[in-house]
Design a protein around this motif. Structure first.
Motif, PDB file in Angstrom:
ATOM      1  N   LEU A  50      72.974  81.969  26.359  1.00  0.00           N
ATOM      2  CA  LEU A  50      73.904  80.914  25.989  1.00  0.00           C
ATOM      3  C   LEU A  50      74.260  81.039  24.513  1.00  0.00           C
ATOM      4  O   LEU A  50      73.395  81.335  23.683  1.00  0.00           O
ATOM      5  N   PRO A  51      75.524  80.821  24.151  1.00  0.00           N
ATOM      6  CA  PRO A  51      75.878  80.792  22.728  1.00  0.00           C
ATOM      7  C   PRO A  51      75.060  79.734  21.992  1.00  0.00           C
ATOM      8  O   PRO A  51      74.667  78.716  22.567  1.00  0.00           O
ATOM      9  N   LYS A  52      74.802  79.969  20.713  1.00  0.00           N
ATOM     10  CA  LYS A  52      73.915  79.096  19.950  1.00  0.00           C
ATOM     11  C   LYS A  52      74.407  77.659  19.870  1.00  0.00           C
ATOM     12  O   LYS A  52      73.610  76.728  19.737  1.00  0.00           O
ATOM     13  N   HIS A  53      75.735  77.461  19.926  1.00  0.00           N
ATOM     14  CA  HIS A  53      76.251  76.105  19.779  1.00  0.00           C
ATOM     15  C   HIS A  53      76.229  75.327  21.093  1.00  0.00           C
ATOM     16  O   HIS A  53      76.588  74.147  21.113  1.00  0.00           O
ATOM     17  N   MET A  54      75.793  75.959  22.181  1.00  0.00           N
ATOM     18  CA  MET A  54      75.712  75.255  23.458  1.00  0.00           C
ATOM     19  C   MET A  54      74.333  74.615  23.608  1.00  0.00           C
ATOM     20  O   MET A  54      73.358  75.062  23.007  1.00  0.00           O
ATOM     21  N   PRO A  55      74.228  73.541  24.403  1.00  0.00           N
ATOM     22  CA  PRO A  55      72.983  72.758  24.420  1.00  0.00           C
ATOM     23  C   PRO A  55      71.811  73.482  25.068  1.00  0.00           C
ATOM     24  O   PRO A  55      71.957  74.139  26.097  1.00  0.00           O
ATOM     25  N   ASN A  56      70.641  73.325  24.444  1.00  0.00           N
ATOM     26  CA  ASN A  56      69.385  73.785  25.033  1.00  0.00           C
ATOM     27  C   ASN A  56      68.677  72.664  25.777  1.00  0.00           C
ATOM     28  O   ASN A  56      67.770  72.915  26.565  1.00  0.00           O
ATOM     29  N   GLN A  57      69.089  71.423  25.488  1.00  0.00           N
ATOM     30  CA  GLN A  57      68.526  70.269  26.176  1.00  0.00           C
ATOM     31  C   GLN A  57      69.627  69.284  26.534  1.00  0.00           C
ATOM     32  O   GLN A  57      70.602  69.127  25.792  1.00  0.00           O
ATOM     33  N   ILE A  58      69.444  68.643  27.673  1.00  0.00           N
ATOM     34  CA  ILE A  58      70.325  67.562  28.115  1.00  0.00           C
ATOM     35  C   ILE A  58      69.449  66.337  28.323  1.00  0.00           C
ATOM     36  O   ILE A  58      68.480  66.385  29.088  1.00  0.00           O
ATOM     37  N   SER A  59      69.762  65.246  27.623  1.00  0.00           N
ATOM     38  CA  SER A  59      68.970  64.017  27.736  1.00  0.00           C
ATOM     39  C   SER A  59      69.829  62.895  28.292  1.00  0.00           C
ATOM     40  O   SER A  59      70.928  62.632  27.788  1.00  0.00           O
ATOM     41  N   LEU A  60      69.318  62.247  29.332  1.00  0.00           N
ATOM     42  CA  LEU A  60      69.986  61.107  29.949  1.00  0.00           C
ATOM     43  C   LEU A  60      69.169  59.857  29.652  1.00  0.00           C
ATOM     44  O   LEU A  60      67.969  59.811  29.929  1.00  0.00           O
ATOM     45  N   PHE A  61      69.828  58.838  29.096  1.00  0.00           N
ATOM     46  CA  PHE A  61      69.169  57.593  28.706  1.00  0.00           C
ATOM     47  C   PHE A  61      69.522  56.498  29.711  1.00  0.00           C
ATOM     48  O   PHE A  61      70.663  56.424  30.185  1.00  0.00           O
ATOM     49  N   PHE A  62      68.534  55.647  30.004  1.00  0.00           N
ATOM     50  CA  PHE A  62      68.712  54.572  30.974  1.00  0.00           C
ATOM     51  C   PHE A  62      68.350  53.245  30.323  1.00  0.00           C
ATOM     52  O   PHE A  62      67.354  53.146  29.607  1.00  0.00           O
ATOM     53  N   ASP A  63      69.151  52.216  30.590  1.00  0.00           N
ATOM     54  CA  ASP A  63      68.891  50.880  30.059  1.00  0.00           C
ATOM     55  C   ASP A  63      68.277  50.012  31.146  1.00  0.00           C
ATOM     56  O   ASP A  63      68.762  49.986  32.283  1.00  0.00           O
ATOM     57  N   GLY A  64      67.214  49.287  30.791  1.00  0.00           N
ATOM     58  CA  GLY A  64      66.613  48.356  31.732  1.00  0.00           C
ATOM     59  C   GLY A  64      65.945  49.059  32.895  1.00  0.00           C
ATOM     60  O   GLY A  64      65.560  50.221  32.828  1.00  0.00           O
ATOM     61  N   ARG A  65      65.815  48.350  34.003  1.00  0.00           N
ATOM     62  CA  ARG A  65      65.096  48.858  35.163  1.00  0.00           C
ATOM     63  C   ARG A  65      65.993  49.601  36.142  1.00  0.00           C
ATOM     64  O   ARG A  65      65.510  50.240  37.071  1.00  0.00           O
ATOM     65  N   ASN A  66      67.304  49.509  35.969  1.00  0.00           N
ATOM     66  CA  ASN A  66      68.208  50.225  36.861  1.00  0.00           C
ATOM     67  C   ASN A  66      68.380  51.652  36.364  1.00  0.00           C
ATOM     68  O   ASN A  66      69.065  51.904  35.379  1.00  0.00           O
ATOM     69  N   ARG A  67      67.736  52.582  37.055  1.00  0.00           N
ATOM     70  CA  ARG A  67      67.788  53.975  36.625  1.00  0.00           C
ATOM     71  C   ARG A  67      68.657  54.823  37.540  1.00  0.00           C
ATOM     72  O   ARG A  67      68.533  56.043  37.570  1.00  0.00           O
TER      73      ARG A  67
END
Length: 357
Positions: A50-67
């Motif tokens: 992968l090119p260096k500027h492309m992501p090595n990690q993807i993070s998904l954030f969830f609010d409250g108890r609804n995931r």
């Protein structure tokens, strides 16, 4: 409570065909506020990366108890504005499309699989498409060990069985060696057919000697079931050498924290592990240690606003288990359990954040 990566029924008839699977709860417990996926190319042939500027990690954030649906998307440490990405809970498809700071088009289209334990799809960099998969980032437990807990082993190889009882008076009064072991595991994203059971990759670090050991995949059995019962058994070779003889007492009473076998159960919404491990010999001649640990909460991640005594707003971030100030990691910081600990901030770092040294 809805779970990420779980198919969303569109009718009562469809709903009747969907069966509750325990692994959804396990993953929701482990990744309560954030799911971070390590990005890997599907094609590992020489010369492809992968090119260096492309992501090595993807993070998904969830609010409250609804995931069921994430509310924030971060690519590495970059928050993506909400109007540039989407997630469809009905089919588990995550997509984004925008131009980065260099004017290049960044685009992704991935599907959540195996109860949300993995992502699979493609990333687009200008006109080049890369097939990728996302694997949940490792979970680490900081563990204490003791040799006088009453835990024991029965059977003969390869059918050994560890036994422990946390209600035993010996367990409660044991001489625990605190912060002896970092135990890290990563869900590979493969559910064993017919069972909500995950294959796991495990690694170990002696926190007191600094020695690390990562067994090769083919040398170990390492699984966790939907009831949060974990089994590790080294079926080839021996653990890495771990000489603790030069440590002060009582730490040197434990000869090694690298096991031939380990069994534990996750409790307290997976915040803690309790169990036993067999060291020194893969037989009843080995030493059985009780083990208990607290996990390094992966949901302590992202950007946090602080307000100092004068009402001034400051911004800090936490990534990869460390405090970041002005986009730089603070070497003297670490997430331990559900706390972010730090010390010895410079004058500039204190001024930038309003935090004490």
């Amino acid at each position: 409570m809805s779970s990420f990566g779980k198919p969303q029924a569109i009718s009562a008839k469809v709903a009747s065909t969907l069966h509750e699977q325990g692994h959804h709860k396990l993953l929701d417990d482990l990744h309560q506020g954030v799911r971070t996926f390590d990005v890997r190319l599907k094609d590992h042939r020489m010369g492809i990366a992968l090119p260096k500027h492309m992501p090595n990690q993807i993070s998904l954030f969830f609010d409250g108890r609804n995931r069921a649906e994430p509310t924030q998307l971060h690519l590495d440490n970059l928050p993506v504005p909400r109007n540039f990405w989407s997630y469809n809970a009905n089919n588990g498809v995550l997509s984004w499309h925008f131009k980065d700071g260099h004017g290049k088009t960044q685009s992704g289209h991935l599907t959540a699989l195996n109860g949300g334990s993995s992502l699979q799809g493609s990333l687009l960099d200008e006109d080049t498409q890369y097939g990728v998969q996302g694997v949940l980032a490792p979970i680490t437990y900081l563990c204490s060990v003791a040799s006088d807990t009453g835990a024991f082993v029965t059977g003969t190889p390869p059918a050994l069985q560890l036994h422990y009882d946390t209600n035993d008076d010996r367990w409660k009064s044991a001489n625990w060696i605190e912060k002896a072991l970092d135990f890290t595991y990563q869900i590979k994203g493969q559910v064993i057919v017919g069972q909500p059971t995950y294959n796991i990759v495990a690694s170990f670090k002696d926190e007191q000697t600094g020695t690390s050991w990562k067994p090769e995949d083919l040398t170990m059995l390492c699984v966790m079931d939907a009831n949060s019962n974990f089994t590790f058994h080294l079926n080839q070779g021996a653990p890495a050498a771990d000489d603790r003889s030069s440590l002060p007492a009582p730490q040197n009473s434990i000869k090694t924290v690298f096991p031939y076998m380990m069994q534990f159960h996750l409790e307290n919404a997976s915040m803690n592990l309790v169990g036993a491990m067999l060291t020194e010999s893969d037989s009843q001649l080995g030493t059985v240690l009780g083990v208990k640990g607290v996990f390094q909460n992966p949901s302590i991640k992202g950007y946090y606003g602080l307000t100092d005594d004068s009402g001034n707003e400051k911004l800090i971030s936490v990534h990869d288990g460390q405090l970041h100030i002005d986009h730089q990691p603070v070497a003297t910081s670490a997430v331990k359990g559900s706390q972010l600990l730090y010390h010895s901030l410079s004058d500039a770092q204190q001024k930038a954040t309003g935090l004490p040294a």
